[in-house]
Design an enzyme around this catalytic site. Structure first.
Site, short mmCIF file in Angstrom:
data_model
loop_
_atom_site.label_atom_id
_atom_site.label_comp_id
_atom_site.label_asym_id
_atom_site.label_seq_id
_atom_site.Cartn_x
_atom_site.Cartn_y
_atom_site.Cartn_z
N GLU A 55 17.62 -17.20 -9.10
CA GLU A 55 17.18 -15.84 -9.49
C GLU A 55 16.51 -15.88 -10.86
O GLU A 55 15.47 -15.23 -11.08
CB GLU A 55 18.36 -14.89 -9.49
CG GLU A 55 18.08 -13.47 -9.94
CD GLU A 55 17.03 -12.75 -9.10
OE1 GLU A 55 16.69 -13.25 -8.00
OE2 GLU A 55 16.53 -11.71 -9.55
N ASN A 102 -1.34 1.61 5.98
CA ASN A 102 -0.45 0.61 5.39
C ASN A 102 0.09 -0.22 6.53
O ASN A 102 0.59 0.31 7.52
CB ASN A 102 0.71 1.29 4.64
CG ASN A 102 1.62 0.27 3.97
OD1 ASN A 102 1.22 -0.87 3.74
ND2 ASN A 102 2.85 0.65 3.69
N GLY A 103 -0.04 -1.54 6.44
CA GLY A 103 0.44 -2.43 7.51
C GLY A 103 -0.60 -3.50 7.78
O GLY A 103 -1.55 -3.68 7.02
N HIS A 141 18.10 -36.37 -7.61
CA HIS A 141 17.47 -36.79 -6.35
C HIS A 141 15.99 -36.46 -6.34
O HIS A 141 15.45 -36.02 -5.32
CB HIS A 141 18.21 -36.14 -5.18
CG HIS A 141 19.67 -36.44 -5.19
ND1 HIS A 141 20.20 -37.66 -4.86
CD2 HIS A 141 20.72 -35.69 -5.60
CE1 HIS A 141 21.52 -37.64 -5.01
NE2 HIS A 141 21.86 -36.47 -5.46
N LYS A 198 12.64 -14.67 -11.59
CA LYS A 198 12.26 -13.69 -12.61
C LYS A 198 11.18 -14.25 -13.53
O LYS A 198 10.19 -13.60 -13.83
CB LYS A 198 13.49 -13.29 -13.45
CG LYS A 198 14.52 -12.47 -12.73
CD LYS A 198 14.08 -11.07 -12.46
CE LYS A 198 13.63 -10.69 -11.11
NZ LYS A 198 14.10 -11.05 -9.88
N GLU A 234 7.88 -14.47 -11.68
CA GLU A 234 7.32 -13.17 -11.33
C GLU A 234 6.65 -12.47 -12.49
O GLU A 234 5.60 -11.86 -12.35
CB GLU A 234 8.44 -12.24 -10.84
CG GLU A 234 8.86 -12.42 -9.42
CD GLU A 234 9.76 -11.27 -9.00
OE1 GLU A 234 10.87 -11.17 -9.55
OE2 GLU A 234 9.35 -10.50 -8.14
N TRP A 246 -2.77 -2.45 -1.74
CA TRP A 246 -2.29 -3.78 -2.16
C TRP A 246 -2.91 -4.73 -1.14
O TRP A 246 -2.55 -4.72 0.04
CB TRP A 246 -0.76 -3.85 -2.13
CG TRP A 246 -0.20 -5.14 -2.59
CD1 TRP A 246 -0.04 -5.55 -3.88
CD2 TRP A 246 0.28 -6.21 -1.78
NE1 TRP A 246 0.53 -6.80 -3.92
CE2 TRP A 246 0.73 -7.24 -2.65
CE3 TRP A 246 0.40 -6.42 -0.41
CZ2 TRP A 246 1.28 -8.42 -2.20
CZ3 TRP A 246 0.96 -7.61 0.05
CH2 TRP A 246 1.38 -8.59 -0.84
N LYS A 284 6.19 -4.00 -5.00
CA LYS A 284 7.63 -3.72 -5.09
C LYS A 284 8.27 -3.75 -3.70
O LYS A 284 9.39 -4.19 -3.55
CB LYS A 284 7.86 -2.33 -5.71
CG LYS A 284 9.34 -1.98 -5.85
CD LYS A 284 10.07 -2.95 -6.74
CE LYS A 284 11.54 -2.67 -6.83
NZ LYS A 284 12.29 -3.73 -7.55
N CYS A 329 0.84 -1.20 0.00
CA CYS A 329 0.00 0.00 0.00
C CYS A 329 0.88 1.25 0.00
O CYS A 329 2.00 1.25 0.48
CB CYS A 329 -0.87 0.03 1.25
SG CYS A 329 -2.01 -1.33 1.33
N ARG A 360 4.51 0.37 -6.50
CA ARG A 360 4.54 -0.52 -5.34
C ARG A 360 3.55 -1.67 -5.50
O ARG A 360 3.51 -2.58 -4.70
CB ARG A 360 4.24 0.27 -4.08
CG ARG A 360 5.20 1.42 -3.83
CD ARG A 360 4.66 2.41 -2.83
NE ARG A 360 4.49 1.83 -1.52
CZ ARG A 360 5.40 1.90 -0.55
NH1 ARG A 360 6.53 2.52 -0.77
NH2 ARG A 360 5.19 1.35 0.62
C1 AGP Z 1 12.49 -9.61 -6.66
O1 AGP Z 1 12.31 -9.59 -8.07
C2 AGP Z 1 11.17 -9.46 -5.94
N1 AGP Z 1 10.51 -8.29 -6.34
C3 AGP Z 1 11.27 -9.68 -4.46
O2 AGP Z 1 11.67 -11.01 -4.26
C4 AGP Z 1 12.26 -8.76 -3.70
O3 AGP Z 1 13.59 -9.11 -4.03
C5 AGP Z 1 12.05 -9.00 -2.20
O4 AGP Z 1 10.73 -8.63 -1.87
C6 AGP Z 1 13.03 -8.22 -1.32
O5 AGP Z 1 12.85 -6.84 -1.51
P1 AGP Z 1 13.98 -5.83 -0.94
O6 AGP Z 1 15.24 -6.16 -1.68
O7 AGP Z 1 13.45 -4.46 -1.24
O8 AGP Z 1 14.11 -6.10 0.53
#
Ligand code: AGP
Length: 603
Positions: free
Chosen positions: A475, A102-103, A498, A479, A482, A76, A598, A2, A27
């Site tokens: 990673e 927010n929270g 395994h 990606k 995501e 969000w 984000k 949020c 965000r």
């Molecule tokens: C990465 O592509 C994601 N958006 C997510 O995993 C992100 O890396 C994670 O939420 C950590 O965020 P930060 O680096 O701002 O702490």
């Protein structure tokens, strides 16, 4: 996550709120809304869906002769589905209060039940609405500011909130565990959960802290809502680190940020090296053990750091999911160093892990946002210079974190006498040369387009790597998940045998990272195991030989980095691009993927 934006003043309020809400969009959000005080009445307007903020704010009155108070929000969803009733602001029974938050309020269910027993009627499924009714209930017995003060101490969990109330010509707000910043320009006040939403209007910023409750009218008053005493905070000019977030001529932020990596890497590494003498002083001891905490891509960067540090420093390194570390009651040793990695500096799980570690260990944070909460809790901070990362999927911040970890590795090696300062120049040149090689990979886009055409209709994919390229495989899989929503898993290449090898058939694309190192022949063996079962093999490699040619269905031949610990900066680029291109072919929103935010400021 949020986003919150408040304004109290006489400025161009519609433009301020509209531009501010747009700056918060990255965000991740599913609805937005605002409330304002006019003629003593609290008016609320909100909508679901993305975009349309200009139209939404057109109903905010603009006065030239008097102050207006506005609070706004991008949601969000954490509690309750995406619908107008659950969008913020939330109101009380008599529509005299409007509140944005927010929270997560962890005891909202109990509070809601108590309030319902007192006759309160709720119109949403959110935890936030409980706060508005709690304020309303307490305000039956005392002045509104006191009612807010008392209520805040009944809330468990995290909150950054702003509230308006009929007849009170001020914005009241508070923070606990979720960020809030204030800005001032003349007599105009700005309040936001993200500096990027107010930086166009002022660089005079105040960093509010947990426990702060404030009232903004003609002036700003702050008190500690736990100790119930006034607090003095000052505005300060922020560093130029908050840079332009314009997309430029790129088609998306993700594309822009992938292409910005060579510059971001050199800027990060060179800026850290320029500060070497200072860091040599402030990092005053060599740790006996290093624990790295982070989430998502930042956790993957930590795994890469582990390989670097254990190889060069011979110091034990543990890499922990922040969300697990914070509640595991971890055992600390007297000379532990905890390194937190976070692009945003506001991730709730990482902030929680840092607060847990702060009690018993030295803290160093690697972060991309100056003045954010996590570096604020740390003894030392290494800032990456990637610039604002707007795309939800981390790319340039991830590789910049690797650069910062590489610098930290050199810094500790210098302190331990494992390398000499004169060798630093060579390391800087080596690093710069590696960053430049990334540009060669961009020229392979047409080849990657063809591979993305093969991937776009798949439901699953595997990403395999060994050694320091195992985290790179993780990673690459993240990606792909995501931004294209293809279920992708990263695995150590040797671990395939395994269990996961049962998944291999002609419908399972397998992306191998195979570089010239001590694992080369072992990776070729793993590739053969997959090939023998009909898997489609996409190979990312910095060398070509008959094995690679004969076994691979597709090859992405990247430049070779001399330093094996810098190779991840190259092997990850094709994985970022494959995810990006595949997502485009699946008509996915690469900048704001579904369900994602984000900055995850809730647990
Ligand atoms: C990465 O592509 C994601 N958006 C997510 O995993 C992100 O890396 C994670 O939420 C950590 O965020 P930060 O680096 O701002 O702490």
């Amino acid at each position: 996550m949020c986003g919150i934006l408040g304004f109290s003043g006489k400025g161009p309020v519609r433009k301020i709120i509209s531009r501010g809400l747009k700056a918060l969009e990255y965000r991740g959000y599913d609805s937005c809304g605002y409330a304002f005080l006019s003629e003593g009445v609290v008016c609320v307007n909100k909508k679901t869906g993305k975009g349309g903020t200009d139209e939404l704010v057109s109903e905010i009155p603009e006065y030239s002769d008097r102050r207006i108070c506005v609070i706004s929000h991008t949601r969000w969803a954490t509690h309750g589905k995406v619908c107008l009733e659950n969008a913020h602001p939330h109101r009380d029974c008599k529509n005299e209060i409007a509140l944005v938050h927010n929270g997560i309020i962890e005891n909202y269910a109990r509070l809601k039940k108590e309030l319902e027993q007192k006759g309160h009627i709720f119109s949403s499924d959110t935890d936030t609405e409980v706060i508005a009714h709690l304020f309303e209930e307490e305000a039956k017995k005392m002045p509104f500011r006191k009612a807010v003060l008392k209520s805040l101490n009944k809330l468990d969990g995290t909150f950054a909130l702003l509230v308006l109330r009929k007849g009170c010509s001020e914005i009241i707000g508070a923070r606990k565990g979720s960020p809030l910043f204030a800005g001032v320009k003349g007599k105009d006040f700005f309040i936001s959960s993200d500096i990027n939403s107010i930086v166009n209007y002022t660089d005079e910023i105040m960093f509010l802290e947990d426990g702060d409750m404030f009232a903004i009218g003609d002036e700003m008053e702050i008190l500690d809502f736990v100790k119930k005493e006034s607090v003095k905070r000052s505005f300060s000019r922020i560093k130029s680190g908050v840079q332009s977030t314009a997309m430029g001529n790129f088609e998306s932020y993700m594309q822009k940020e992938i292409f910005e990596q060579p510059a971001a890497l050199v800027s990060t590494f060179n800026s850290l090296c320029k500060e070497l003498a200072r860091y040599m002083e402030i990092v005053d001891t060599v740790p006996g053990r290093i624990t790295i905490v982070g989430c998502g891509s930042s956790w993957h960067a930590g795994l890469i750091g582990e390989y670097m540090m254990e190889k060069l420093l011979r110091i034990p390194v543990e890499v922990e999911y922040a969300s697990e570390f914070r509640y595991r009651n971890p055992v600390f040793l007297p000379d532990d160093l905890v390194v937190s990695i976070s692009q945003s500096g506001e991730t709730a799980d990482t902030l929680g892990a840092v607060k847990e570690a702060k009690k018993k260990a030295k803290l160093l944070s690697i972060c991309n946002v100056h003045n954010s909460s996590i570096p604020g809790e740390s003894n030392y901070a290494l800032y990456t210079q990637a610039g604002p990362e707007i795309g939800v999927a981390s790319t340039k911040a991830f590789t910049a974190q690797i650069a910062a970890l590489y610098f930290l590795n050199l810094l500790l090696a210098l302190k331990m006498g494992l390398i000499k300062e004169y060798s630093l120049e060579k390391k800087i040149e080596e690093f710069s040369a590696t960053a430049k090689k990334i540009r060669c990979i961009f020229s392979m886009l047409p080849d990657m387009e063809k591979i993305a055409d093969k991937l776009k209709d798949k439901s699953n994919a595997l990403f395999l790597g060994r050694g320091i390229h195992f985290p790179v495989a993780l990673e690459g899989a993240l990606k792909m998940k995501e931004v294209s929503y293809i279920h992708a898993e990263g695995y150590p290449a040797a671990e395939m045998k395994h269990g996961p090898i049962a998944l291999i058939d002609e419908n399972m694309p397998v992306v191998f990272i195979s570089v010239r190192d001590r694992f080369s022949m072992k990776v070729i063996s793993n590739m053969r195991e997959v090939k023998a079962r009909g898997g489609c093999i996409i190979t990312v490699s910095d060398y070509i030989d008959d094995d690679i040619l004969n076994i691979s269905d597709e090859i992405i031949n990247i430049p070779e980095a001399e330093n094996e610990y810098l190779k991840p900066l190259l092997t990850v680029i094709p994985l970022q691009l494959l995810a990006y291109l595949t997502a485009l072919k699946r008509d996915c929103d690469v900048d704001k993927p579904r369900n994602l935010a984000k900055c995850v400021t809730v647990e």
